[in-house]
Write an enzyme that holds these catalytic residues in place. Sequence first.
Site, short mmCIF file in Angstrom:
data_model
loop_
_atom_site.label_atom_id
_atom_site.label_comp_id
_atom_site.label_asym_id
_atom_site.label_seq_id
_atom_site.Cartn_x
_atom_site.Cartn_y
_atom_site.Cartn_z
CG ASP A 98 -2.15 0.68 1.15
OD1 ASP A 98 -2.18 1.74 0.48
OD2 ASP A 98 -3.14 0.23 1.74
CG ASP B 244 -10.67 3.29 4.90
OD1 ASP B 244 -10.02 3.27 5.96
OD2 ASP B 244 -10.18 3.55 3.79
CD GLU C 149 -8.62 4.94 -0.89
OE1 GLU C 149 -9.47 4.73 -0.03
OE2 GLU C 149 -7.57 5.58 -0.65
CG ASP D 267 -3.98 5.96 0.93
OD1 ASP D 267 -4.91 5.22 1.29
OD2 ASP D 267 -3.77 7.06 1.45
#
Length: 553
Positions: A95, A320, A245, A195
Amino acid sequence: MEFQKSTVYQIYPKSFADANGDGVGDLKGITQKLDYIHQLGADYIWITPFFRSPQRDNGYDIADYRAIEPMYGTMADFEALVQKADALGIGVMLDMVFNHTSTEHEWFQKALAGDETYQNYYIFRDGSPDVPPTNWQSKFGGSAWAYVPHLKKWYLHLFDTTQADLNWENPVVREELKDVLRFWKAKGVKGFRFDVINLISKPDVLEDDLTGDGRRFYTDGPRIHKYLKELHRDAGLGDVLTVGEMSSTSLENCIRYTDPQEEELNMTFSFHHLKVDYRDGEKWKLQPVDYRKLKDLLETWQTGMAEHGGWNALFWCNHDQPRTVARFGDTRQHWRAAAKMLATLMYLMRGTPYIYQGEELGMKNAGFTAIDQYRDVESLNYYRILTQEQGLSSEEALHILAERSRDNGRTPMQWTAEPGAGFSTATPWIGLSVDSAGICAETQVNDPDSIFTYFQQLIALRKAEPVVGNGTIEFLFSQREDIFAYRRTGQGQELVVLCNLTGQSISGDFVPLVQDMQRQLGNYPDVKELAQNQLRPYESVVYLREVSPAQLE
Ligand code: GLC
């Protein structure tokens, strides 16, 4: 493995498996559980950040991109993890949090010490202490600017005050970040999740947003496609799996991000379908799920991406989000059927499935009832905003948090039926889900009727039947709110998926749709056929046939 046929399993290391008994999950814990992931059938694991970090946002505040946070282990532990994953044919995805760093990162520390070179790594603006440079709001609540008195400057932070936004306009910053990618690729990493990557390109002139919180200026910002192409080219991303993302993005941009000819990313996460229970589009205002809207959004994105060569990441949940079955299904009478139905609905569409740890067991929400049970920075910020600024009572605020908090997805993974759920021998850093009893991996892996076994079958179906990876998609019963159904066609096959979205039996002309087809899967295990034009509560069925090109005409 081609990404069309692959499945990714997401791991939130803090809550996955604790090998050293300190109450916090770690890399050795992950390595010990790789056989379980292999048994499930996943091809990749995406591990959320375990780099050195003060953990204000559980690792999304990185202080050193090349070092491992000691509570998660060592570089040797990571290398052992990659080695075992390789042996099992599982690719490791990392990530990359490139929109911001922790304010404890060396670069930010040098900036604070007055070094202009490093100030230029971030977005600093001069200004008087009482008026921030713009009225932009942080995604975690409050102003997006923080003032540094000794510098007489503000810095931008779209997230927490300790997450300072990087200045992507500075080519040196871009070179630094490419180097980070090369570093991890050299360690055998097979993919990256980027991210909030569509927030990296800010406009040249920052101005007040008179109609919103500022996001329209930097979401899918002015040079975003240029920067992604540059990363792809210079860091050699063509031979690894990449997913971005995308926060509040658009279909048009996601097509560009993922069209193979653009050479940016393989696929994107978009979140519109996870806002269908937000009242007035606001996360902290509750509303029941609008299934009509959910269907429309999924259909629009599926069809739009397919028509223009884009590719979706398919997902219901992540670290999340609240738990899927609690949010879109049923946690009581129909828990098992609902969890399987939701998986069927999502993971046989066109795209690459991302399964979040515990989803394959039907894990439920945390069930927390007191503010001191929460750990998440966003939840704690909003509890304060809801009670102190918006005048809600503490009960009302806790009720909202119980539905919406990110901690719902962060309770420890439930491995066994023992106290502590086999996650840790110590008190875990965050409490177990209150609803954890009876839900664990140990009992599900060998149960032919379990949610785990059903996920295994779904993943296997994608690998075995080419139509799942590469077929086109066409939606059925689009006008109906109670059923989600589609047909996939291609590769000499046709696949029909029917899902009842409700807790009641529903009827329709279902039988003719699946005539002469072979039943592949159904979430009512003792039932071998579709009841006469009926779908039972939360029932899902999957039918397949081989077709000759002539029949397809
Ligand atoms: C992403 C992450 C989330 C994090 C935020 C800021 O949305 O998934 O957990 O808080 O970015 O990095």
